[in-house]
Design a protein around this motif. Structure first.
Motif, PDB file in Angstrom:
ATOM      1  N   HIS A   1       0.653  -0.978   0.234  1.00  0.00           N
ATOM      2  CA  HIS A   1       0.616   0.135  -0.055  1.00  0.00           C
ATOM      3  C   HIS A   1       0.482   0.784   0.037  1.00  0.00           C
ATOM      4  O   HIS A   1       0.943   2.165  -0.499  1.00  0.00           O
ATOM      5  CB  HIS A   1      -0.826  -0.209   1.444  1.00  0.00           C
ATOM      6  CG  HIS A   1      -2.063   0.972   1.418  1.00  0.00           C
ATOM      7  ND1 HIS A   1      -2.920   1.196   1.154  1.00  0.00           N
ATOM      8  CD2 HIS A   1      -1.649   2.049   2.213  1.00  0.00           C
ATOM      9  CE1 HIS A   1      -3.314   2.682   0.974  1.00  0.00           C
ATOM     10  NE2 HIS A   1      -2.738   3.220   1.898  1.00  0.00           N
ATOM     11  N   TYR A   2       1.966   1.868   0.291  1.00  0.00           N
ATOM     12  CA  TYR A   2       2.787   2.436   0.608  1.00  0.00           C
ATOM     13  C   TYR A   2       4.123   2.609  -0.515  1.00  0.00           C
ATOM     14  O   TYR A   2       3.690   3.338  -1.097  1.00  0.00           O
ATOM     15  CB  TYR A   2       3.970   2.049   1.722  1.00  0.00           C
ATOM     16  CG  TYR A   2       3.737   2.287   3.393  1.00  0.00           C
ATOM     17  CD1 TYR A   2       2.384   3.787   3.402  1.00  0.00           C
ATOM     18  CD2 TYR A   2       3.736   1.945   4.600  1.00  0.00           C
ATOM     19  CE1 TYR A   2       2.418   3.987   4.827  1.00  0.00           C
ATOM     20  CE2 TYR A   2       3.870   2.437   5.752  1.00  0.00           C
ATOM     21  CZ  TYR A   2       2.516   3.055   5.864  1.00  0.00           C
ATOM     22  OH  TYR A   2       2.055   3.556   7.361  1.00  0.00           O
ATOM     23  N   ALA A   3       3.964   1.528  -1.278  1.00  0.00           N
ATOM     24  CA  ALA A   3       4.542   1.844  -2.902  1.00  0.00           C
ATOM     25  C   ALA A   3       3.905   1.714  -3.037  1.00  0.00           C
ATOM     26  O   ALA A   3       3.926   3.071  -4.527  1.00  0.00           O
ATOM     27  CB  ALA A   3       5.034   0.486  -2.581  1.00  0.00           C
ATOM     28  N   ARG A   4       2.233   1.518  -3.866  1.00  0.00           N
ATOM     29  CA  ARG A   4       1.686   2.239  -4.235  1.00  0.00           C
ATOM     30  C   ARG A   4       1.098   3.626  -4.426  1.00  0.00           C
ATOM     31  O   ARG A   4       0.834   4.474  -5.590  1.00  0.00           O
ATOM     32  CB  ARG A   4      -0.126   0.971  -4.359  1.00  0.00           C
ATOM     33  CG  ARG A   4       0.511  -0.489  -5.185  1.00  0.00           C
ATOM     34  CD  ARG A   4      -0.289  -0.975  -5.376  1.00  0.00           C
ATOM     35  NE  ARG A   4      -0.857  -1.283  -3.857  1.00  0.00           N
ATOM     36  CZ  ARG A   4      -0.205  -2.901  -3.053  1.00  0.00           C
ATOM     37  NH1 ARG A   4       0.132  -3.657  -4.002  1.00  0.00           N
ATOM     38  NH2 ARG A   4      -1.653  -3.191  -2.079  1.00  0.00           N
ATOM     39  N   THR A   5       0.845   3.995  -2.897  1.00  0.00           N
ATOM     40  CA  THR A   5       1.161   5.155  -3.156  1.00  0.00           C
ATOM     41  C   THR A   5       1.799   6.252  -3.192  1.00  0.00           C
ATOM     42  O   THR A   5       1.739   7.404  -3.737  1.00  0.00           O
ATOM     43  CB  THR A   5       0.322   5.463  -1.641  1.00  0.00           C
ATOM     44  OG1 THR A   5      -0.849   4.617  -0.723  1.00  0.00           O
ATOM     45  CG2 THR A   5       0.229   6.915  -1.008  1.00  0.00           C
ATOM     46  N   MET A   6       3.418   5.947  -3.063  1.00  0.00           N
ATOM     47  CA  MET A   6       4.174   6.910  -3.425  1.00  0.00           C
ATOM     48  C   MET A   6       4.363   6.375  -5.154  1.00  0.00           C
ATOM     49  O   MET A   6       4.803   7.908  -5.461  1.00  0.00           O
ATOM     50  CB  MET A   6       5.572   6.413  -2.327  1.00  0.00           C
ATOM     51  CG  MET A   6       6.502   7.555  -2.787  1.00  0.00           C
ATOM     52  SD  MET A   6       6.184   8.844  -2.325  1.00  0.00           S
ATOM     53  CE  MET A   6       7.215   8.678  -0.967  1.00  0.00           C
TER      54      MET A   6
END
Length: 175
Positions: free
Chosen positions: A125-130
């Motif tokens: 989730h963090y990676a896709r948000t960034m």
């Protein structure tokens, strides 16, 4: 003299491959947007030494739009981990660094691999948000003639060209 040595960057993105991909001197690149409305594109060697620097004068609207985008994402950026690694047991294919005014420098290894983490995983989730934020930033740059991706940066010479270095009478370059 490197252009950005004494200037404050409001945006910085650096891409560093672990192994040179475009020849033995390929150490990646860095893009910086400064508070003075100058954008630099630097090519680096594997030891992080500067190979070349292109400087562009951009309209203040680019900086203002970028800062507004960062501000609109401040709620999650404030809690985003400053370091995202894929696997401590293996060397990453590439490492990216993202600097945004008002936030610490973010580092992520193999962002595209991190995005493949399972659905609903915190890391994924963090990676896709960034990734979405970086894509939004790239979309801001595009109308000004810049095409920034995770692994590259180009410009359209029909829209924008780098500034020419100023040369003194004795042949030394200034800026």
């Amino acid at each position: 003299m490197l252009y950005g040595q004494d200037k404050k960057a409001v945006f910085a993105y650096t891409y560093r491959p672990s192994v040179p991909t475009h020849g033995p001197r390929d150490g990646g690149f860095s893009v910086n947007l400064f508070e003075t409305d100058m954008l630099t594109f630097d090519c680096l060697d594997p030891d992080r030494n500067l190979i070349s620097e292109q400087v562009f004068a951009v309209p203040p609207t680019l900086r203002m739009r970028l800062l507004a985008l960062v501000q609109s994402n401040a709620s999650w950026l404030g809690s985003y981990p400053v370091c995202m690694r894929v696997n401590p047991d293996r060397r990453p294919v590439y490492t990216s660094y993202l600097g945004l005014e008002g936030f610490p420098l973010f580092m992520f290894e193999d962002l595209t691999t991190l995005m493949d983490c399972p659905f609903r995983s915190v890391r994924g989730h963090y990676a896709r948000t960034m990734y979405n934020l970086l894509e939004d930033i790239s979309s801001l740059f595009y109308p000004y003639g810049f095409n920034m991706t995770l692994e590259g940066f180009t410009w359209d010479p029909n829209i924008i060209s780098p500034m020419q270095p100023v040369t003194r009478m004795d042949g030394l370059q200034i800026g």
